[in-house]
Design an enzyme around this catalytic site. Structure first.
Site, PDB file in Angstrom:
ATOM      1  N   ASP A  77     -17.774   3.588  -0.304  1.00  7.10           N
ATOM      2  CA  ASP A  77     -16.498   3.283   0.354  1.00  7.10           C
ATOM      3  C   ASP A  77     -16.757   2.938   1.827  1.00  7.10           C
ATOM      4  O   ASP A  77     -17.887   2.684   2.235  1.00  7.10           O
ATOM      5  CB  ASP A  77     -15.555   4.482   0.196  1.00  7.10           C
ATOM      6  N   ASP A  85       0.866  -1.171   0.000  1.00  4.67           N
ATOM      7  CA  ASP A  85       0.000   0.000   0.000  1.00  4.67           C
ATOM      8  C   ASP A  85       0.909   1.229   0.000  1.00  4.67           C
ATOM      9  O   ASP A  85       1.319   1.709   1.048  1.00  4.67           O
ATOM     10  CB  ASP A  85      -0.896  -0.030   1.244  1.00  4.67           C
ATOM     11  N   HIS A 145     -13.169   8.143  -9.404  1.00  5.11           N
ATOM     12  CA  HIS A 145     -13.031   7.942  -7.960  1.00  5.11           C
ATOM     13  C   HIS A 145     -12.212   9.093  -7.396  1.00  5.11           C
ATOM     14  O   HIS A 145     -11.397   9.694  -8.109  1.00  5.11           O
ATOM     15  CB  HIS A 145     -12.348   6.601  -7.688  1.00  5.11           C
ATOM     16  N   ARG A 184      -7.594  -4.223  -5.557  1.00  3.48           N
ATOM     17  CA  ARG A 184      -6.396  -3.392  -5.726  1.00  3.48           C
ATOM     18  C   ARG A 184      -5.153  -4.260  -5.852  1.00  3.48           C
ATOM     19  O   ARG A 184      -4.243  -3.956  -6.603  1.00  3.48           O
ATOM     20  CB  ARG A 184      -6.247  -2.416  -4.557  1.00  3.48           C
ATOM     21  N   ASP A 228      -4.081   4.331  -5.858  1.00  2.00           N
ATOM     22  CA  ASP A 228      -4.290   5.715  -5.434  1.00  2.00           C
ATOM     23  C   ASP A 228      -3.422   6.685  -6.231  1.00  2.00           C
ATOM     24  O   ASP A 228      -2.401   7.182  -5.753  1.00  2.00           O
ATOM     25  CB  ASP A 228      -4.005   5.844  -3.942  1.00  2.00           C
ATOM     26  N   ASP A 281     -10.456  -3.893  -1.266  1.00  3.82           N
ATOM     27  CA  ASP A 281      -9.363  -2.927  -1.195  1.00  3.82           C
ATOM     28  C   ASP A 281      -8.409  -3.337  -0.069  1.00  3.82           C
ATOM     29  O   ASP A 281      -8.696  -4.256   0.704  1.00  3.82           O
ATOM     30  CB  ASP A 281      -9.949  -1.539  -0.939  1.00  3.82           C
TER      31      ASP A 281
END
Length: 968
Positions: free
Chosen positions: A434, A288, A682, A608, A624, A548
C-alpha cells in the site's frame, strides 16, 4: 489566503486522524454526501408530474434503411431536439437525443464503446400522422408521435417503453439570465426554456388531472424552489459555479411484463432493485465513502448505468450512456395505467399488469440509450459486451490468491510473510504493498530505507512464481523535484481549476496534490510511459498495479471528491466525466503495462472506481468494507450486480477492511471468497495482523483448505475466464441466468453459481453449522454434493451440514469440471501439473465440459497458441476432442475465434477421472488414444457411487476415449 490554506491543512489532519480511530466508533457520515434534495437537477426531474408536459414529433429529418431522425418538441417549449434511432447488430436499438443547435457542444461519452457493432437495416412499415413503425425481422420500434412514446417490441411483445410517463426532460444550454434587484434571477421574456416549465409545475399542481396526481410520488417534504441551483449551487460551503447553466437530461424507461430489475452498481443494497418512490433514488456518482453503510442506495466507488430486467419468458437490458451524476428511480406499480393500455393497443394485443418503470436523471450530457433486446439473459450479456467490450483473459496468477494489507512495512516484513506461507504450506500468488512503501506518498517511488533493493525482492518472489502489486493513485504530490509532478506541470497534464489556467489543487494522502487529466490523450500516453522499467525505478515485469482513490477522492473537496466545475482537456467540465474518471485512469495504467513489455505480457490492474467498459482494463473490488457478518452477506449481491453488467473480475476484501474479524467470520469469509472471481485478503493499517496462520492451528487448517480449494478449481476458473472473454457471460451468476423460468429464485442473493456448473451456498450467519440450500431445476435434474459426491434430484430444498471446515458446494448434473489435485506454492509452478476431471452426469447419464489452456501470461493465444478441448460423457464413455468453433453453454452458443489452436504444445496430462452416480462397480476402464489402447484401474466407492479411473496419463491435447467396462 494563508488562513484558507491553514484551514485546509487542519481539515486534512482531522480526516487522517479519523482514519486511524477504531472503525467501530463511528459509521458513514451521511451529511457529507448529497441526497436528491441537495441536488437541484434531481429535484427538478423528480418533481416533474407524470403525464403532464410531453413532447411530440414536429418534423421528420431523415429516414433511411439504417437511421431515422426526427425533431421532437416540447408542448410548452418550442425549441426542437433531435431524436435518432439506429439498430445495431445484436439486436440492439440505439436512441440518441441531443440539441439541434446548442450554444455549447454537449459532452458525449468517449472510450466506453470499444467498437460500435455494425448497423442493421430496417424497413419503415408505417409512417402516418399517429406513428412510425420500424421493423427488422422479429424486432420493431414504434414511435408514437403525439405525445411522443417509443415502444421496442420483440416477436410482437412490447419489452421496453420510453417516455411512457412523459418524463422526458432536456435542459438545453441557454444564456445566463439577467440578475434583478435582490439577487434573484429572472429569465428574459424571449427565453422559452425549461425554467418556465419547472415554475409552472411547482405553482400549478391543481391543473393536473386526477390520474396524473395519483401517479406522482408521495411528498415527503414541502416542495422546494425548483429554479434554485440552476446557475450556481453549493454543498457544505463548496461552491459549484455552473458556468454553462442547467443542462440535465432525463427520461422514464418502462419494462412491461417485468417485476424484477437488476444492476446499476455500485450500491450496498439488495441485488433485486427496490422501489424507490418512498425514499431516495439510486445514485450513480463515484465517491470515496468511508465505511459505507448497508441496505443503502447511496453512491459508492463505481457506476455502471445499466440494468437487466428478467421474467420467466425473457430478459432485456438497457445502457444509459452518461458519465455525469445520475439518479435512478424504480417504480413497481401494481396496476397497468390507462394511458399505457391506450398506447399499447396500437402495437400489441397483449398487455401485462406487471410493469417496472425506471426514471433516469443525469446532470449533463445527452441521452444516449441502448436497448438490448435479448431474448435470453445470456443474449443480453453478449449484446452488452458487443457495446462496451469483452473482458480479456487475465494472467493466470491474478485469479489465484492475493495477500495484502495497509501496509507491509519493509522488505524484511515482506520476506517474512512470504516465508510464512511456505512454512504453513499455504499457496498464494501475489503480495501487495500500500501507500507506505513510497517516499512521502510519491507514486512510482520506493522508500530506500524500507526497500533498499526492490528488484531483488521482486526477483526472489518471482523465482517462486509469485508477483507483487504496488499502489499508484491519481493524486500527485505537489513537490518540486518530484519528477512526476515536475513533468506533468511542464506538459500541462493536470486537471485545471475553473479559471482555466491554474492546476486543480486539493488534499489527499501526500497532502497538497494535483490530479492527472486522463481525458487528455497526451496525459494518457505520458502516464503509460511512467510504467516503463527505466522510468519506474526499482520495478520489474513481475510488478503490477493497484489504482486506488480514483473516484477521484479529494479529502477537502465537495463530497470528498473533485469540484464539478474543474476543467479537463478540451474545456470539458468535470461534471461531464466524473463517473468515468477512474476508468480513464486504469485504461492508461493498462496501456502502460502493455508498453513496458512491448505488448507481450498481459496486464493486471486493480481499480476501486469503475464505469461501463472498465472490464477491458482490469479487476475491481468492493472497497472499504467492514469485518462484520452483514458485510459478508452484502458481498454477494454487490458482486452479482457487477457481473450482470459486464464487470466480471470482481471481489470483496476477505475479512473486511475495517475492524477485527472473529476467527469464525474470517474462516467463513475465506470459504466464500474462494469462489468469487477476485480473491484477496486486505486490512486497514490499524487492524491486527491477519495472515492465515495467526488464528490457531484449527483455523489455519480451515483457511489453508479454503485457499487450496481455490487452487484446485483453477483449471475450471481459467476456462470460465476464457469463455467470458469470448461470450461476455458473467463468472458469478444468479440462479435465474441458468434457470430462467424458476421465478421462486429471481430475488435470491444468498447463493450463486460459478459459471454454469458449480453452485455455492456459503455460511453467512454467526454460529451457523448448516445451510438451507435450494437446488434449482426441473424434475429429474441432478446436483452432486462436493464433499459426499452423492446425487440429489432437483428441485429440492435441503438442510446441508456445514461445520467450520466446509460450506455447501454442488456440481451441476450434466457437467464435466476440470480440476487439479496437486497444490504448489503458486499457480505458476503448477502450470504443467496434471488434471483431475470430475464427471457429473445428468439424469440421462450424459455430461459435457471444456478445458482451456495457454501459456497463462502472454498474448500468444491471440495468434492461435492455445488449447481448447471439448469433453463429453455418455453411457459410461468419456471423449476428448478439439472443440469446434463454438462455445456452448446451456441456453447459449457463441462463435469462437479459432485460428489453429493445435499450435500450442501442452504438457498437461490427465491423471484421474472421477465419474459420479455410477450404479455398480465397473470391471475396468479402457483408454483408447490413437493406436494406443490399454486397461486402467477403477476404484469404486459404493456410498457415493463414484468411480475413480486412475492414471490415464494421457495428454489433454490428444483425442482420446475412456470407456467404463461393466462387470459381467
Amino acid at each position: 489566503m494563508g488562513v484558507f490554506r491553514f484551514l485546509c491543512y487542519c481539515s486534512f489532519v482531522i480526516f487522517c486522524l479519523l482514519l486511524f480511530l477504531p472503525p467501530d466508533v463511528f459509521s458513514v457520515k451521511k451529511h457529507d454526501f448529497k441526497t436528491c434534495k441537495d441536488s437541484s437537477f434531481c429535484m427538478r426531474h423528480r418533481q416533474l408530474p407524470k403525464n403532464s408536459i410531453s413532447f411530440y414529433v414536429s418534423k421528420t429529418v431523415q429516414t433511411s434503411k439504417e437511421t431515422v431522425q426526427v425533431e421532437i418538441t416540447s408542448m410548452d417549449n418550442k425549441k426542437p431536439l433531435l431524436l435518432s434511432v439506429t439498430l445495431l447488430q445484436g439486436p440492439v436499438f440505439r436512441f440518441k437525443v441531443n440539441e439541434v443547435d446548442p450554444i455549447h457542444t454537449r459532452f458525449e461519452v468517449p472510450y466506453v464503446i470499444e467498437q460500435l457493432p455494425k448497423q442493421q437495416t430496417f424497413s419503415i412499415e408505417e409512417d402516418s400522422k399517429e406513428r412510425m413503425v420500424l421493423s427488422a425481422g422479429d424486432v420493431k420500434c414504434v414511435i408514437m408521435k403525439n405525445p411522443l412514446v417509443v415502444f421496442v417490441l420483440h416477436q410482437g411483445e412490447v419489452i421496453v417503453q420510453l417516455n411512457k410517463d412523459w418524463l422526458l426532460k432536456f435542459e438545453e444550454y441557454r444564456t445566463k439570465p439577467m440578475v434583478t434587484g435582490g439577487g434573484d434571477t429572472k429569465a428574459e421574456e424571449d427565453d422559452e426554456d425549461n425554467e418556465e416549465d419547472d415554475e409552472k409545475q411547482e405553482k400549478e399542481p391543481a391543473e393536473q388531472d386526477s390520474e396524473s396526481k395519483k401517479d406522482e410520488p408521495p411528498e415527503k417534504e414541502p416542495k422546494v424552489d425548483l429554479e434554485a441551483g440552476m446557475w450556481e449551487e453549493s454543498f457544505k460551503s463548496h461552491p459549484d459555479s455552473k458556468p454553462k447553466g442547467p443542462a440535465s437530461v432525463g427520461m422514464d424507461i418502462g419494462f412491461p411484463g417485468f417485476k424484477h430489475v437488476y444492476g446499476v452498481p455500485e450500491h450496498a443494497d439488495s441485488f433485486n432493485l427496490r422501489n424507490t418512490l418512498d425514499g431516495e433514488p439510486y445514485r450513480l456518482y463515484n465517491l470515496d465513502v468511508f465505511e459505507y453503510e448497508l441496505d443503502s442506495r447511496m453512491a459508492l466507488y463505481g457506476a455502471i448505468p445499466a440494468v437487466v430486467a428478467h421474467n420467466t419468458r425473457r430478459s432485456v437490458g438497457v445502457l444509459w450512456l452518461n458519465a455525469a451524476e445520475t439518479w435512478i428511480d424504480v417504480d413497481r406499480p401494481q396496476d397497468s395505467k390507462p394511458m399505457l393500455k391506450k398506447l399499447a393497443d396500437f402495437v400489441t394485443k397483449t398487455a401485462s399488469e406487471d410493469l417496472v418503470t425506471t426514471h433516469w436523471m443525469s446532470e449533463s450530457g445527452i441521452i444516449d440509450l441502448f436497448v438490448m433486446v435479448g431474448p435470453t439473459s445470456k443474449d443480453v450479456f453478449a449484446q452488452y459486451a458487443s457495446l462496451t467490450g469483452l473482458a480479456p483473459i487475465p494472467p493466470a496468477f491474478s485469479i489465484a490468491y492475493h495477500q495484502c494489507r495497509w501496509n507491509y512495512n519493509d522488505d524484511k516484513d515482506c520476506r517474512g510473510v512470504d516465508e510464512g506461507f511456505d512454512t504453513h504450506d499455504i499457496p498464494y500468488d501475489v503480495l501487495w504493498l500500500d501507500i507506505e512503501h513510497t517516499v512521502e506518498k510519491k507514486y512510482f517511488t520506493w522508500d530506500s530505507h524500507k526497500f533498499p533493493d526492490s528488484k531483488k525482492l521482486l526477483d526472489e518472489l518471482n523465482a517462486k512464481g509469485r508477483k507483487m502489486v504496488t499502489i499508484i493513485d491519481p493524486h500527485i504530490k505537489r513537490s518540486n523535484g518530484y519528477h512526476v509532478y515536475d513533468e506533468a506541470t511542464r506538459l500541462g497534464l493536470f486537471v485545471k481549476q475553473s479559471d482555466k489556467t491554474t492546476d486543480y489543487k486539493g488534499w489527499c494522502w501526500p497532502g497538497d496534490s494535483s490530479w492527472v487529466d486522463y481525458l487528455n490523450p497526451s496525459a494518457q500516453q505520458w502516464w503509460a510511459g511512467l510504467f516503463s522499467l527505466d522510468m519506474y525505478a526499482g520495478s520489474t515485469l513481475s510488478l503490477f498495479t493497484w489504482n486506488d482513490m480514483n473516484e477521484p477522492s479529494v479529502f477537502n473537496g465537495p463530497e470528498i471528491t473533485m469540484h464539478k466545475d474543474a476543467l479537463h482537456h478540451g474545456g470539458v467540465e468535470h461534471r461531464d466525466i466524473h463517473n468515468m474518471y477512474g476508468m480513464l485512469m486504469i485504461m492508461s495504467t493498462n496501456r502502460g503495462q502493455l508498453l513496458r513489455s512491448h505488448n507481450q505480457h498481459r496486464p493486471f490492474v486493480l481499480s476501486r472506481s469503475f464505469f461501463a467498459g472498465s472490464q477491458r482494463f482490469g479487476a475491481v473490488w468492493t472497497g472499504d468494507n467492514h469485518a462484520s457478518w452483514e458485510h459478508l452477506r452484502a458481498s454477494i449481491p454487490m458482486l452479482l450486480s457487477m457481473n450482470i453488467v459486464g464487470l466480471t473480475f470482481v471481489g470483496a476484501d476477505v475479512g473486511g477492511f475495517f475492524g477485527e474479524p472473529t476467527p469464525e467470520l474470517l474462516v467463513r469469509w475465506y470459504q466464500l471468497a474462494a469462489f468469487t472471481p477476485f480473491f484477496r485478503a486486505h486490512a486497514h493499517i490499524e487492524t491486527k495482523r491477519r495472515e492465515p496462520w495467526l488464528f490457531g492451528e484449527d483455523n489455519t487448517k480451515r483457511i489453508r483448505n479454503a485457499i487450496r480449494r481455490r487452487y484446485t478449481f483453477l483449471p475450471y476458473w481459467y476456462t470460465q475466464f476464457f469463455k467470458t472473454s469470448v461470450t461476455g457471460q458473467p463468472l458469478m451468476r444468479p440462479y435465474w441466468v441458468e434457470f430462467p423460468q424458476d421465478e421462486t429464485h429471481f430475488a435470491k442473493e444468498d447463493a450463486f453459481l460459478v459459471g454454469p456448473s458449480v453452485l455455492v451456498a456459503p455460511v453467512m450467519h454467526q454460529g451457523s453449522t448448516n445451510v438451507e440450500v435450494h437446488l434449482p431445476g426441473t424434475t429429474g435434474d441432478l446436483w452432486y454434493d462436493y464433499r459426499s459426491l452423492m446425487a440429489t434430484a432437483a428441485p429440492a430444498k435441503l438442510t446441508v451440514e456445514a461445520d467450520m471446515d466446509f460450506i455447501p458446494v454442488f456440481y451441476r448434473g450434466g457437467s464435466i469440471i476440470p480440476t487439479k489435485g496437486r497444490i504448489r506454492r503458486s499457480s505458476v509452478l503448477a502450470r504443467d501439473d496434471p488434471l483431475t476431471l470430475i464427471v457429473a452426469p445428468d439424469s440421462q447419464d450424459s455430461a459435457e465440459g471444456d478445458v482451456y489452456l495457454d501459456d497463462e501470461h502472454t498474448f500468444q493465444y491471440r495468434m492461435g497458441k492455445f488449447l481448447y478441448r471439448h469433453l463429453t460423457y455418455s453411457q459410461g464413455e468419456i471423449k476428448s476432442q478439439m472443440a469446434k468453433q463454438i462455445v456452448a453453454e446451456p441456453n447459449f452458443t457463441a462463435t469462437l475465434p479459432v485460428h489453429g489452436s493445435q499450435n500450442f504444445v501442452s504438457r498437461v496430462k490427465v491423471e484421474r477421472v472421477i465419474v459420479l452416480n455410477v450404479a455398480k462397480q465397473p470391471k475396468e476402464a479402457i483408454l483408447t488414444s490413437g493406436k494406443d489402447s490399454r486397461s486402467l484401474v477403477v476404484l469404486y466407492d459404493a456410498p457415493s457411487k463414484s468411480a475413480t479411473i486412475r492414471k490415464p496419463d494421457v495428454n489433454i491435447a490428444d483425442d482420446f476415449t475412456i470407456k467404463l467396462v461393466k462387470c459381467d
